[in-house]
Design a protein around this motif. Sequence first.
Motif, mmCIF file in Angstrom:
data_model
loop_
_atom_site.group_PDB
_atom_site.id
_atom_site.type_symbol
_atom_site.label_atom_id
_atom_site.label_comp_id
_atom_site.label_asym_id
_atom_site.label_seq_id
_atom_site.Cartn_x
_atom_site.Cartn_y
_atom_site.Cartn_z
ATOM 1 N N VAL A 99 0.837 -1.195 0.000
ATOM 2 C CA VAL A 99 0.000 0.000 0.000
ATOM 3 C C VAL A 99 0.875 1.249 0.000
ATOM 4 C CG1 VAL A 99 -1.931 -1.155 1.154
ATOM 5 C CG2 VAL A 99 -0.213 0.007 2.511
ATOM 6 N N SER A 100 0.296 2.324 -0.451
ATOM 7 C CA SER A 100 1.028 3.586 -0.524
ATOM 8 C C SER A 100 1.210 4.179 0.873
ATOM 9 C CB SER A 100 0.267 4.583 -1.401
ATOM 10 O OG SER A 100 0.948 5.819 -1.394
ATOM 11 N N PRO A 101 2.444 4.569 1.198
ATOM 12 C CA PRO A 101 2.669 5.224 2.480
ATOM 13 C C PRO A 101 2.361 6.724 2.456
ATOM 14 C CG PRO A 101 4.748 4.920 1.352
ATOM 15 C CD PRO A 101 3.690 4.279 0.495
ATOM 16 N N LEU A 102 2.178 7.295 1.262
ATOM 17 C CA LEU A 102 1.939 8.736 1.149
ATOM 18 C C LEU A 102 1.195 9.062 -0.140
ATOM 19 C CD1 LEU A 102 5.011 10.284 -0.383
ATOM 20 C CD2 LEU A 102 5.397 8.273 0.973
ATOM 21 N N PRO A 103 0.648 10.268 -0.222
ATOM 22 C CA PRO A 103 -0.036 10.674 -1.450
ATOM 23 C C PRO A 103 0.983 11.098 -2.498
ATOM 24 C CG PRO A 103 -0.051 12.489 0.080
ATOM 25 C CD PRO A 103 0.601 11.315 0.790
ATOM 26 N N GLY A 104 0.579 11.052 -3.746
ATOM 27 C CA GLY A 104 1.467 11.499 -4.810
ATOM 28 C C GLY A 104 1.089 10.885 -6.134
ATOM 29 N N THR A 105 2.092 10.696 -6.979
ATOM 30 C CA THR A 105 1.924 10.072 -8.287
ATOM 31 C C THR A 105 2.803 8.838 -8.336
ATOM 32 O OG1 THR A 105 1.530 12.241 -9.283
ATOM 33 C CG2 THR A 105 2.076 10.436 -10.785
ATOM 34 N N PHE A 106 2.231 7.712 -8.785
ATOM 35 C CA PHE A 106 2.958 6.451 -8.841
ATOM 36 C C PHE A 106 3.583 6.255 -10.212
ATOM 37 C CE2 PHE A 106 3.126 1.879 -9.774
ATOM 38 C CZ PHE A 106 3.968 1.475 -8.747
ATOM 39 N N TYR A 107 4.859 5.849 -10.224
ATOM 40 C CA TYR A 107 5.561 5.551 -11.468
ATOM 41 C C TYR A 107 6.180 4.158 -11.388
ATOM 42 C CZ TYR A 107 5.087 10.514 -12.430
ATOM 43 O OH TYR A 107 4.571 11.766 -12.645
ATOM 44 N N ARG A 108 6.082 3.395 -12.460
ATOM 45 C CA ARG A 108 6.635 2.042 -12.508
ATOM 46 C C ARG A 108 8.063 2.008 -13.032
ATOM 47 N NH1 ARG A 108 2.816 -2.057 -15.353
ATOM 48 N NH2 ARG A 108 4.585 -3.362 -14.766
ATOM 49 N N ARG A 109 8.613 3.164 -13.418
ATOM 50 C CA ARG A 109 9.981 3.217 -13.944
ATOM 51 C C ARG A 109 10.644 4.520 -13.510
ATOM 52 N NH1 ARG A 109 7.567 3.103 -19.894
ATOM 53 N NH2 ARG A 109 6.138 4.815 -19.615
ATOM 54 N N SER A 110 11.966 4.540 -13.622
ATOM 55 C CA SER A 110 12.733 5.689 -13.126
ATOM 56 C C SER A 110 12.729 6.888 -14.058
ATOM 57 C CB SER A 110 14.178 5.265 -12.849
ATOM 58 O OG SER A 110 14.783 4.796 -14.045
ATOM 59 N N GLN A 131 9.751 15.437 -5.549
ATOM 60 C CA GLN A 131 10.635 14.572 -4.777
ATOM 61 C C GLN A 131 10.158 13.142 -4.947
ATOM 62 O OE1 GLN A 131 11.263 15.759 -0.751
ATOM 63 N NE2 GLN A 131 11.967 17.784 -1.310
ATOM 64 N N PHE A 132 11.093 12.233 -5.208
ATOM 65 C CA PHE A 132 10.750 10.849 -5.495
ATOM 66 C C PHE A 132 11.168 9.944 -4.341
ATOM 67 C CE2 PHE A 132 10.865 12.952 -9.523
ATOM 68 C CZ PHE A 132 9.871 12.337 -10.259
ATOM 69 N N SER A 133 10.241 9.066 -3.940
ATOM 70 C CA SER A 133 10.514 8.065 -2.906
ATOM 71 C C SER A 133 10.351 6.693 -3.531
ATOM 72 C CB SER A 133 9.522 8.200 -1.744
ATOM 73 O OG SER A 133 9.636 9.447 -1.132
ATOM 74 N N GLU A 134 11.305 5.810 -3.258
ATOM 75 C CA GLU A 134 11.217 4.454 -3.781
ATOM 76 C C GLU A 134 10.187 3.645 -2.999
ATOM 77 O OE1 GLU A 134 15.236 3.038 -3.419
ATOM 78 O OE2 GLU A 134 15.777 3.850 -5.387
ATOM 79 N N LEU A 135 9.460 2.811 -3.719
ATOM 80 C CA LEU A 135 8.516 1.883 -3.107
ATOM 81 C C LEU A 135 9.151 0.501 -3.211
ATOM 82 C CD1 LEU A 135 5.688 1.503 -1.859
ATOM 83 C CD2 LEU A 135 4.883 0.994 -4.162
#
Length: 82
Positions: A7-18, A46-50
């Motif tokens: 599950v997502s730890p925060l709001p934002g936009t999800f991306y499957r690639r860098s 700012q990007f956070s890794e999932l």
Amino acid sequence: MAEHSIVSPLPGTFYRRSAPDAPNYIEVGGAVECGAVIGLIEVMKQFSELHADKTGTLVAFHVEDGDPIEPGQLLAVIESDE
């Protein structure tokens, strides 16, 4: 086999690639190791890794690349022996 939800730890936009021209971190049906990056969450440039929390097989993504997400939203499911 057990299913584990990511599950997502925060709001934002999800991306499957860098990057737009980069391959996806992982494809549905692919093997994944615990701690492996499966996507990125972008919040205000700012990007956070999932990371995967289990070793197993990625059986589903529940969001598409570039989708907006909310905290607690189901993003992916991993099937493992644990």
